[in-house]
Write a protein that holds these residues in place. Structure first.
Motif, mmCIF file in Angstrom:
data_model
loop_
_atom_site.group_PDB
_atom_site.id
_atom_site.type_symbol
_atom_site.label_atom_id
_atom_site.label_comp_id
_atom_site.label_asym_id
_atom_site.label_seq_id
_atom_site.Cartn_x
_atom_site.Cartn_y
_atom_site.Cartn_z
ATOM 1 N N ASN A 143 54.426 28.980 6.104
ATOM 2 C CA ASN A 143 54.283 27.539 6.352
ATOM 3 C C ASN A 143 53.824 26.822 5.092
ATOM 4 O O ASN A 143 53.320 27.421 4.145
ATOM 5 C CB ASN A 143 53.298 27.279 7.496
ATOM 6 N N VAL A 144 53.986 25.514 5.122
ATOM 7 C CA VAL A 144 53.421 24.642 4.085
ATOM 8 C C VAL A 144 52.057 24.158 4.562
ATOM 9 O O VAL A 144 51.835 23.973 5.757
ATOM 10 C CB VAL A 144 54.350 23.437 3.823
ATOM 11 N N ASN A 145 51.125 23.972 3.640
ATOM 12 C CA ASN A 145 49.836 23.339 3.930
ATOM 13 C C ASN A 145 49.743 22.054 3.115
ATOM 14 O O ASN A 145 49.277 22.050 1.968
ATOM 15 C CB ASN A 145 48.676 24.280 3.580
ATOM 16 N N TRP A 146 50.225 20.948 3.718
ATOM 17 C CA TRP A 146 50.184 19.664 3.009
ATOM 18 C C TRP A 146 48.747 19.208 2.791
ATOM 19 O O TRP A 146 47.880 19.397 3.643
ATOM 20 C CB TRP A 146 50.944 18.589 3.795
ATOM 21 N N PHE A 147 48.492 18.603 1.645
ATOM 22 C CA PHE A 147 47.206 18.047 1.225
ATOM 23 C C PHE A 147 46.199 19.111 0.771
ATOM 24 O O PHE A 147 45.089 18.763 0.381
ATOM 25 C CB PHE A 147 46.559 17.178 2.320
ATOM 26 N N SER A 148 46.568 20.386 0.819
ATOM 27 C CA SER A 148 45.642 21.436 0.403
ATOM 28 C C SER A 148 46.072 22.007 -0.948
ATOM 29 O O SER A 148 47.231 22.413 -1.114
ATOM 30 C CB SER A 148 45.585 22.555 1.443
ATOM 31 N N GLN A 149 45.130 22.036 -1.874
ATOM 32 C CA GLN A 149 45.395 22.566 -3.208
ATOM 33 C C GLN A 149 44.703 23.916 -3.361
ATOM 34 O O GLN A 149 43.501 24.038 -3.093
ATOM 35 C CB GLN A 149 44.876 21.597 -4.279
ATOM 36 N N VAL A 150 45.462 24.922 -3.797
ATOM 37 C CA VAL A 150 44.929 26.274 -4.008
ATOM 38 C C VAL A 150 45.338 26.733 -5.400
ATOM 39 O O VAL A 150 46.529 26.757 -5.721
ATOM 40 C CB VAL A 150 45.457 27.255 -2.943
ATOM 41 N N ARG A 151 44.378 27.079 -6.224
ATOM 42 C CA ARG A 151 44.637 27.602 -7.565
ATOM 43 C C ARG A 151 44.195 29.055 -7.643
ATOM 44 O O ARG A 151 43.620 29.587 -6.684
ATOM 45 C CB ARG A 151 43.885 26.757 -8.611
ATOM 46 N N THR A 152 44.436 29.675 -8.795
ATOM 47 C CA THR A 152 43.971 31.044 -9.006
ATOM 48 C C THR A 152 42.976 31.055 -10.161
ATOM 49 O O THR A 152 43.083 30.262 -11.101
ATOM 50 C CB THR A 152 45.143 31.978 -9.356
ATOM 51 N N ASP A 153 41.974 31.972 -10.069
ATOM 52 C CA ASP A 153 41.040 32.112 -11.183
ATOM 53 C C ASP A 153 41.570 33.160 -12.156
ATOM 54 O O ASP A 153 42.683 33.680 -12.000
ATOM 55 C CB ASP A 153 39.638 32.442 -10.666
ATOM 56 N N ASP A 154 40.772 33.480 -13.161
ATOM 57 C CA ASP A 154 41.221 34.422 -14.190
ATOM 58 C C ASP A 154 41.459 35.827 -13.647
ATOM 59 O O ASP A 154 42.176 36.630 -14.265
ATOM 60 C CB ASP A 154 40.189 34.478 -15.330
ATOM 61 N N ASP A 155 40.861 36.122 -12.481
ATOM 62 C CA ASP A 155 41.054 37.442 -11.873
ATOM 63 C C ASP A 155 42.174 37.441 -10.834
ATOM 64 O O ASP A 155 42.393 38.448 -10.156
ATOM 65 C CB ASP A 155 39.754 37.902 -11.202
ATOM 66 N N GLY A 156 42.849 36.284 -10.704
ATOM 67 C CA GLY A 156 43.956 36.212 -9.748
ATOM 68 C C GLY A 156 43.536 35.890 -8.332
ATOM 69 O O GLY A 156 44.364 35.963 -7.418
ATOM 70 N N GLN A 157 42.256 35.549 -8.132
ATOM 71 C CA GLN A 157 41.788 35.202 -6.787
ATOM 72 C C GLN A 157 42.186 33.769 -6.443
ATOM 73 O O GLN A 157 42.121 32.871 -7.291
ATOM 74 C CB GLN A 157 40.262 35.340 -6.701
ATOM 75 N N LEU A 158 42.600 33.559 -5.192
ATOM 76 C CA LEU A 158 42.978 32.230 -4.735
ATOM 77 C C LEU A 158 41.734 31.399 -4.429
ATOM 78 O O LEU A 158 40.815 31.866 -3.747
ATOM 79 C CB LEU A 158 43.855 32.335 -3.487
ATOM 80 N N LEU A 159 41.713 30.163 -4.936
ATOM 81 C CA LEU A 159 40.557 29.282 -4.777
ATOM 82 C C LEU A 159 40.988 27.976 -4.135
ATOM 83 O O LEU A 159 41.905 27.301 -4.630
ATOM 84 C CB LEU A 159 39.905 29.000 -6.136
ATOM 85 N N PHE A 160 40.350 27.599 -3.042
ATOM 86 C CA PHE A 160 40.598 26.314 -2.391
ATOM 87 C C PHE A 160 39.892 25.222 -3.193
ATOM 88 O O PHE A 160 38.735 25.381 -3.593
ATOM 89 C CB PHE A 160 40.071 26.351 -0.956
ATOM 90 N N CYS A 161 40.579 24.097 -3.435
ATOM 91 C CA CYS A 161 40.062 23.041 -4.305
ATOM 92 C C CYS A 161 39.787 21.774 -3.494
ATOM 93 O O CYS A 161 40.695 20.943 -3.327
ATOM 94 C CB CYS A 161 41.057 22.742 -5.416
ATOM 95 N N PRO A 162 38.577 21.593 -3.006
ATOM 96 C CA PRO A 162 38.274 20.426 -2.167
ATOM 97 C C PRO A 162 38.272 19.109 -2.926
ATOM 98 O O PRO A 162 38.258 18.050 -2.301
ATOM 99 C CB PRO A 162 36.885 20.747 -1.604
ATOM 100 N N GLU A 163 38.302 19.129 -4.271
ATOM 101 C CA GLU A 163 38.277 17.876 -5.027
ATOM 102 C C GLU A 163 39.532 17.034 -4.787
ATOM 103 O O GLU A 163 39.563 15.867 -5.131
ATOM 104 C CB GLU A 163 38.123 18.142 -6.522
ATOM 105 N N GLN A 164 40.578 17.642 -4.170
ATOM 106 C CA GLN A 164 41.770 16.868 -3.852
ATOM 107 C C GLN A 164 41.571 16.015 -2.601
ATOM 108 O O GLN A 164 42.406 15.189 -2.259
ATOM 109 C CB GLN A 164 42.969 17.807 -3.657
ATOM 110 N N ASP A 165 40.453 16.199 -1.920
ATOM 111 C CA ASP A 165 40.229 15.542 -0.631
ATOM 112 C C ASP A 165 39.931 14.065 -0.812
ATOM 113 O O ASP A 165 38.764 13.655 -0.836
ATOM 114 C CB ASP A 165 39.068 16.208 0.103
#
Length: 243
Positions: A143-165
């Motif tokens: 699925n798509v998650n509209w309005f949610s931003q997820v990046r990766t850190d240097d170790d490849g871990q997925l990070l949720f970014c609430p600053e897009q809220d």
């Protein structure tokens, strides 16, 4: 607005579905900031054809979705194109939260005990809507998650970014073929907010603007032009009229 356009709002923790016709647009608005719209796409004439997240990302050489991107089916056709976006980043790799995850993070609240304040999860919300079309768990796709931003850190871990809220931002989809759209307004699986983020959204359906010669989605890459040709041929075969 024509008599057949729609402008509605749904509360957080809710779900909805409808077949949206080719040539229509769907605009989603994050009313208060912090919303997440989980969304699935199917061909209503053959629900075995559904959204393919890996093909969507790799053929457009991207990890995120934003203006200029097209959303592909697993048969190489384009369900819809992102013609406008005020966010710049939408997630399509993290999937859904299920009942266990929601209970662990925000506590278990059933509809019977909490009514509209219950803690619905995205997985079960999708199943409720899919059941209306004879679909079930085996038909669940990425699925798509509209309005949610997820990046990766240097170790490849997925990070949720609430600053897009940020409140009021929107994303608009133009439908290139008739599409069964299923969506929910439940929290993203990586959201760590407290308490349960119950975020209402607004959705509008209207006639999409005509496709210009320099369309931002079709001009984004050669794959999108081929995908549009493939979709136009499919549409012509349904109506018997050349596009």
């Amino acid at each position: 607005m024509s008599a057949y356009d729609m402008d509605e709002r749904i509360n957080g923790g809710s779900h909805w579905s409808m077949v949206i016709a080719q040539g229509k647009a769907l605009k989603l608005i994050d009313l208060y900031g912090g919303a997440n719209i989980g969304m699935l796409f199917y061909n209503p004439r053959n629900t075995l054809e559904r959204y393919n997240a890996p093909d969507t990302l790799k053929c457009q050489h991207t990890f995120k979705l934003t203006r200029g991107h097209c959303l592909y089916s697993d048969m190489g056709r384009i369900f819809c194109s992102i013609i406008d976006d005020e966010c710049g980043w939408h997630d399509t790799v993290c999937g859904n939260a299920n009942a266990e995850l929601v209970a662990e993070r925000w506590g278990k609240k059933s509809y019977q005990e909490a009514r509209n304040q219950w803690h619905q999860n995205g997985y079960d919300a999708f199943l409720v809507e899919l059941g209306k079309y004879g679909l079930g768990p085996r038909d669940m796709a990425a699925n798509v998650n509209w309005f949610s931003q997820v990046r990766t850190d240097d170790d490849g871990q997925l990070l949720f970014c609430p600053e897009q809220d940020q409140a009021g931002r929107s994303v608009t989809l133009r439908f290139e073929m008739d599409t069964l759209v299923v969506f929910h307004s439940c929290p993203h699986p990586l959201n760590q907010a407290q308490p349960y983020p119950r975020k209402a959204i607004q959705y509008q359906i209207f006639d999409a603007p005509a496709i210009a010669a320099d369309d931002v989605c079709l001009d984004a890459c050669a794959e999108n032009q081929r995908g549009k040709q493939n979709t136009d041929f499919f549409n012509a075969m349904q109506t018997g009229v050349s596009s």
